[in-house]
Design a protein around this motif. Structure first.
Motif, PDB file in Angstrom:
ATOM      1  N   ALA A 194      -3.390   0.645  -3.744  1.00 16.10           N
ATOM      2  CA  ALA A 194      -2.673   1.909  -3.925  1.00 16.10           C
ATOM      3  C   ALA A 194      -3.637   3.073  -4.127  1.00 16.10           C
ATOM      4  O   ALA A 194      -4.653   2.954  -4.809  1.00 16.10           O
ATOM      5  N   ASP A 195      -3.302   4.218  -3.522  1.00 17.04           N
ATOM      6  CA  ASP A 195      -4.169   5.395  -3.550  1.00 17.04           C
ATOM      7  C   ASP A 195      -3.293   6.634  -3.742  1.00 17.04           C
ATOM      8  O   ASP A 195      -2.467   6.951  -2.895  1.00 17.04           O
ATOM      9  N   ILE A 196      -3.482   7.333  -4.834  1.00 18.05           N
ATOM     10  CA  ILE A 196      -2.672   8.511  -5.121  1.00 18.05           C
ATOM     11  C   ILE A 196      -2.893   9.616  -4.097  1.00 18.05           C
ATOM     12  O   ILE A 196      -2.027  10.464  -3.885  1.00 18.05           O
ATOM     13  N   LEU A 254      -3.474   9.039  -0.805  1.00 13.11           N
ATOM     14  CA  LEU A 254      -3.331   8.466   0.528  1.00 13.11           C
ATOM     15  C   LEU A 254      -2.663   9.432   1.501  1.00 13.11           C
ATOM     16  O   LEU A 254      -3.032   9.491   2.683  1.00 13.11           O
ATOM     17  N   LEU A 293       0.823  -1.207   0.000  1.00  7.59           N
ATOM     18  CA  LEU A 293       0.000   0.000   0.000  1.00  7.59           C
ATOM     19  C   LEU A 293       0.858   1.258   0.000  1.00  7.59           C
ATOM     20  O   LEU A 293       0.650   2.175  -0.805  1.00  7.59           O
ATOM     21  N   SER A 310       1.549   3.559  -3.346  1.00  9.57           N
ATOM     22  CA  SER A 310       0.951   4.891  -3.264  1.00  9.57           C
ATOM     23  C   SER A 310       2.011   5.977  -3.418  1.00  9.57           C
ATOM     24  O   SER A 310       1.761   7.026  -4.038  1.00  9.57           O
TER      25      SER A 310
END
Length: 368
Positions: free
Chosen positions: A136-138, A140, A13, A17
């Motif tokens: 994954a989170d841009i 985050l 994660l 990210s």
């Protein structure tokens, strides 16, 4: 600055990210990735998080201008030792993303210091119970603190190079002593995970004799124990590398429990009221409400009637706006409207959502 080669070690994660955030502001940079598991390597390649991926840690090390160790703490320390033996670029910068800093900085001093390798500790204070590259989170790290911890061998350009590299994270960068970092996080991060797991384990055992415990465990209990879903191995590693501050927090908290226990046993109504009031006032004064802490979320609360398709109607209105979480805050009385809580990652999305709901519905909303 020209094209750089970034090596992200660990495509979970956090690592994935970070790759997305780097891509946002530095699309010309070449990003290499290491991950032991094949699944996250495949996802990272398919989704374009990285340009190349390997399961051999040493394979890409000599090509990197910046190396980011986004793996568990024990593995981070082992990789620091290995890096000291590899033929790295002369001006390579090494950093990490670990949740404790003193043990990692000491390892960097021991292994990288004699080799003259530039190192600075890092801790992006954001996360989720979700794992792997698939999560994954841009956004985050948006509005979250990103902490840097220097060692005696950290070179002057380290922070400037990393704040430029991580500009696309939209994080808030801060420098802190490694020992102080571990003390502060023991209170606001490490000990709360122990407390949450203790509450969950207590409730689980209590439910064996009182089954309705499982049915009524909502609201405050749910919020207090959400973090229990985090990966156990990671938290075991964190505690093992920061034991003394955590033990201190546990002992201090035990004295607080004993104090409130004595107040209750003596039926001291005024003192108990003061106990709750102090907690309420202290929370209002903390930066929890300023959206720059560990969980930088933005919530909207919508009072909705108990009617079919109301939630679907609202979600349809929010099409195109990124939503982090949705929760129905249940009430015990059937004649009271429910509260739909929707969480956004940034203020812009929150404001757009509030405007749409106010324009398209008559439902009362509260922004927190």
């Amino acid at each position: 600055m020209g094209q750089k080669t970034i090596y992200i070690v660990g495509l979970g994660l956090i690592g994935s990210s970070l790759a997305l955030g780097i891509r946002r502001d530095h699309p010309d940079y070449r990003i290499l990735g290491y991950n032991r598991g094949e699944k996250s390597r495949r996802i990272a390649l398919e989704q374009g998080f990285v340009d190349e991926a390997t399961d051999d840690f040493a394979a890409f090390a000599d090509r990197a201008d910046i190396i980011i160790l986004a793996v568990p703490i024990e593995q981070t320390i082992a990789f620091l030792e290995e890096l000291a033996t590899l033929p790295l670029k002369e001006k390579v910068l090494v950093t990490d993303a670990g949740s404790t800093k003193e043990a990692i900085c000491q390892a960097a001093e021991k292994y990288l210091g004699p080799a003259g390798i530039n190192f600075i500790g890092g801790h992006p204070m954001a996360g989720s119970h979700k794992t792997g590259a698939i999560s994954a989170d841009i956004n985050l790290f948006e509005n979250a603190y990103y902490i840097f911890t220097k060692t005696s061998r950290t070179q002057k350009d380290a922070i400037a190079r990393l704040t430029d590299l991580f500009s696309g994270l939209h994080a808030r960068f801060i420098e802190m002593d490694a020992q102080e970092h571990d003390r502060v996080t023991s209170q606001v991060s490490h000990f709360p995970h122990i407390l949450a797991s203790s509450l969950m384990n207590q409730a689980g055992e209590y439910a064996l004799d009182h089954p309705f415990t499982n049915n009524f465990a909502a609201g405050g209990f749910r919020d207090m124990t959400r973090i229990v879903e985090s990966e156990p191995g990671m938290w075991t590693s964190i505690l093992m590398t920061n034991p003394e501050p955590v033990l201190e927090r546990i002992a201090e908290f035990q004295s607080r429990l004993s104090h409130i226990s004595n107040l209750l046993a003596s039926r001291d109504t005024d003192a108990i009221w003061d106990f709750f009031d102090k907690g309420r006032r202290t929370r209002k004064e903390m930066e929890i409400h300023k959206r720059a802490g560990v969980d930088s979320f933005f919530d909207i609360f919508i009072t909705i009637p108990d009617q079919e398709d109301v939630i679907l109607q609202i979600l349809e209105l929010l099409r195109g706006i990124s939503v982090v979480n949705i929760r129905i805050n249940e009430e015990n009385r059937e004649d009271i409207d429910g509260i739909l809580q929707i969480t956004f990652k940034n203020k812009e999305d929150l404001d757009r959502a509030a405007s749409v709901i106010r324009t398209k519905t008559s439902y009362p909303i509260t922004i927190s």
